[in-house]
Design a protein around this motif. Structure first.
Motif, PDB file in Angstrom:
ATOM      1  N   LEU A  74      -0.474 -60.728  10.030  1.00 32.36           N
ATOM      2  CA  LEU A  74      -1.517 -61.305   9.181  1.00 32.36           C
ATOM      3  C   LEU A  74      -2.780 -61.647   9.970  1.00 32.36           C
ATOM      4  N   TYR A  75      -2.592 -61.951  11.260  1.00 32.25           N
ATOM      5  CA  TYR A  75      -3.716 -62.455  12.061  1.00 32.25           C
ATOM      6  C   TYR A  75      -3.425 -62.169  13.528  1.00 32.25           C
ATOM      7  N   LYS A  76      -4.468 -61.769  14.265  1.00 29.00           N
ATOM      8  CA  LYS A  76      -4.346 -61.519  15.705  1.00 29.00           C
ATOM      9  C   LYS A  76      -5.429 -62.301  16.447  1.00 29.00           C
ATOM     10  N   GLU A  80      -8.494 -66.383  25.785  1.00 30.18           N
ATOM     11  CA  GLU A  80      -9.277 -66.042  26.973  1.00 30.18           C
ATOM     12  C   GLU A  80      -8.421 -65.984  28.244  1.00 30.18           C
ATOM     13  N   ASN A  81      -7.236 -66.615  28.178  1.00 26.51           N
ATOM     14  CA  ASN A  81      -6.363 -66.576  29.349  1.00 26.51           C
ATOM     15  C   ASN A  81      -5.388 -65.389  29.308  1.00 26.51           C
ATOM     16  N   GLY A  82      -5.536 -64.535  28.285  1.00 25.14           N
ATOM     17  CA  GLY A  82      -4.714 -63.342  28.204  1.00 25.14           C
ATOM     18  C   GLY A  82      -3.558 -63.405  27.223  1.00 25.14           C
ATOM     19  N   LEU A  83      -3.262 -64.583  26.655  1.00 27.31           N
ATOM     20  CA  LEU A  83      -2.186 -64.687  25.671  1.00 27.31           C
ATOM     21  C   LEU A  83      -2.479 -63.816  24.450  1.00 27.31           C
ATOM     22  N   GLN A  84      -1.472 -63.058  24.004  1.00 24.08           N
ATOM     23  CA  GLN A  84      -1.572 -62.282  22.767  1.00 24.08           C
ATOM     24  C   GLN A  84      -0.905 -63.112  21.660  1.00 24.08           C
ATOM     25  N   ILE A  85      -1.692 -63.512  20.662  1.00 19.26           N
ATOM     26  CA  ILE A  85      -1.196 -64.404  19.604  1.00 19.26           C
ATOM     27  C   ILE A  85      -1.254 -63.671  18.266  1.00 19.26           C
ATOM     28  N   TRP A 385       4.467 -67.653  14.121  1.00 22.44           N
ATOM     29  CA  TRP A 385       3.572 -67.266  15.208  1.00 22.44           C
ATOM     30  C   TRP A 385       4.362 -66.618  16.345  1.00 22.44           C
ATOM     31  N   PHE A 386       3.879 -65.440  16.776  1.00 24.32           N
ATOM     32  CA  PHE A 386       4.482 -64.703  17.887  1.00 24.32           C
ATOM     33  C   PHE A 386       3.468 -64.679  19.042  1.00 24.32           C
ATOM     34  N   ILE A 387       3.841 -65.255  20.174  1.00 21.48           N
ATOM     35  CA  ILE A 387       2.910 -65.370  21.297  1.00 21.48           C
ATOM     36  C   ILE A 387       3.530 -64.711  22.531  1.00 21.48           C
ATOM     37  N   SER A 388       2.765 -63.819  23.166  1.00 21.56           N
ATOM     38  CA  SER A 388       3.249 -63.127  24.370  1.00 21.56           C
ATOM     39  C   SER A 388       2.307 -63.413  25.533  1.00 21.56           C
ATOM     40  N   GLY A 389       2.886 -63.748  26.687  1.00 17.57           N
ATOM     41  CA  GLY A 389       2.085 -64.029  27.865  1.00 17.57           C
ATOM     42  C   GLY A 389       2.736 -63.492  29.113  1.00 17.57           C
ATOM     43  N   ASP A 390       2.169 -63.856  30.261  1.00 20.52           N
ATOM     44  CA  ASP A 390       2.762 -63.451  31.546  1.00 20.52           C
ATOM     45  C   ASP A 390       2.761 -64.646  32.503  1.00 20.52           C
TER      46      ASP A 390
END
Length: 394
Positions: A74-76, A80-85, A385-390
């Motif tokens: 529904l929303y992307k 700024e720190n690289g997290l994909q939300i 909410w699905f959040i991907s980071g490193d």
């Protein structure tokens, strides 16, 4: 479960319904034999004939063709720190529906829940027990034949006391409960449930004949609104604007027209000033009552604002109609009337999932959260909410 697997189960169910049409009707006759036929609304809701079986099959097949939105984004947002939300559509999980009389709900509600990725717990009324148990048996056959657990569709054949315990303790860990029926059922669930409740079912719908109405159109729409008395989208109240030209003559004509069509017509309040041959009701509580009968009440209003106030104070929040040639008046009515469906020059009988382009409906919500009006496949989901980071930390 992917969409292909869901559709395979639904295809099996449609086939079983088609092959068992005579058996479904036979089981339903056992329920009808125990039904008090003097209760016309109950009998109408309870009866299954060939047409009703075909409607069940159509509901299943329509759901197969419905787009599966589960997992849709529904929303992307990229931080700024690289997290994909991402915010995605997900099922509720388990939906519990308690309903009265209508055995076709056993198919329709389950289909809506299943296609949207939910499990469903069903509790139908004892008056439809034979019909419901047989339909659930077909559901289980369809699930098993596709190597899916039966617990996607659970039917509870238990007492009222046991149901009270189940919903107060949330024994089945349901995420949402829908009471689909009259005020007594809805109040019972609201008072006893620890599960979030989505209120559905109460009608008590109003129609306003505006001073600029096409009177013949109004008569036609009113009659259609009473074409079935057992449904929540039936019409119960008619408000007539006092500024309607030739008011008394129009009232006489309307009353005669309704009586000729076997309706029991009553006047309310100030109606008595016209000295018409009509029983007058002065108890204001009648305005809040859902009839589920051939009864209809006519009342007068001195303004559009007053009409809107009457509807908002007394209707069930389901559907309301204005008959008028004035589009600005209609828009004001539609904006300000607090109902799930607001009509301009059309019958309340269209408030139905199928008529609104949905594949069917599990219920018609008369509250504002989380959806309002007919609830189909796409309204039986929520989001996550699905959040991907490193390794990001805040």
């Amino acid at each position: 479960m992917n969409s292909s697997k869901k559709n395979s189960v639904l295809k099996s169910l449609a086939k079983l319904l088609r092959e068992n049409s005579a058996n479904i009707i036979s089981e339903n006759k056992k329920d009808l034999e125990l039904c008090d036929r003097r209760d016309l609304a109950l009998f109408d809701r309870l009866k299954i004939d060939e047409s009703k079986v075909k409607s069940m099959i159509a509901c299943v097949e329509n759901a197969m063709n419905e787009e599966d939105n589960v997992g849709k984004t529904l929303y992307k947002f990229q931080h700024e720190n690289g997290l994909q939300i991402e915010n995605r559509i997900v099922p509720f999980g388990k939906i519990f529906i308690i309903y009265e009389s209508r055995p076709d709900v056993t198919i329709e509600a389950s289909v809506m829940a299943f296609k949207s990725g939910n499990k469903i717990i069903l509790k139908g009324g004892k008056e439809a027990l034979h019909s419901n148990l047989f339909l659930v048996k077909l559901w289980h056959k369809a699930l098993i034949s596709n190597n899916i657990s039966e617990d996607f569709v659970i039917y509870l054949d238990v007492s009222r006391e046991k149901i009270q315990e189940i919903i107060s303790e949330n024994t089945y860990k349901a995420d949402l409960i829908i009471p689909r029926g009259g005020d007594v059922l809805i109040d019972f669930v609201k008072k006893n449930s620890n599960i979030p409740v989505l209120v559905s079912g109460r009608g008590n719908n109003f129609l306003l004949i505006d001073q600029e109405a096409d009177f013949e159109m109004a008569k036609s729409i009113i009659l259609n609104g009473k074409s079935r008395i057992s449904v929540c989208n039936a019409l119960d109240k008619i408000i007539v604007d006092e500024k309607l030209p030739n008011l008394k003559e129009k009232l006489i004509e309307l009353i005669a027209f309704l009586q000729e069509n076997k309706l029991k017509v009553f006047g309310f309040g100030s109606f008595k000033n016209f000295n018409l041959d009509l029983e007058i009701i002065e108890d204001v509580s009648i305005l809040k009552e859902e009839f589920l009968s051939h009864k209809i009440v006519i009342l007068l209003s001195d303004s559009l604002e007053n009409s809107i106030e009457i509807i908002n104070e007394n209707s069930g929040g389901h559907s309301a109609v204005i008959v008028t040639k004035n589009k600005e008046t209609a828009l004001k009515f539609q904006n300000e009337v607090d109902c799930g469906a607001v009509y301009h020059n059309a019958s309340t009988r269209f408030t139905d999932g199928g008529e609104f382009g949905l594949s069917g409906e599990i219920a018609i919500s008369t509250q504002k959260l989380h959806f309002r009006g007919p609830l189909g496949i796409h309204q039986l989901t929520t989001n996550k909410w699905f959040i991907s980071g490193d390794g990001q930390i805040r």
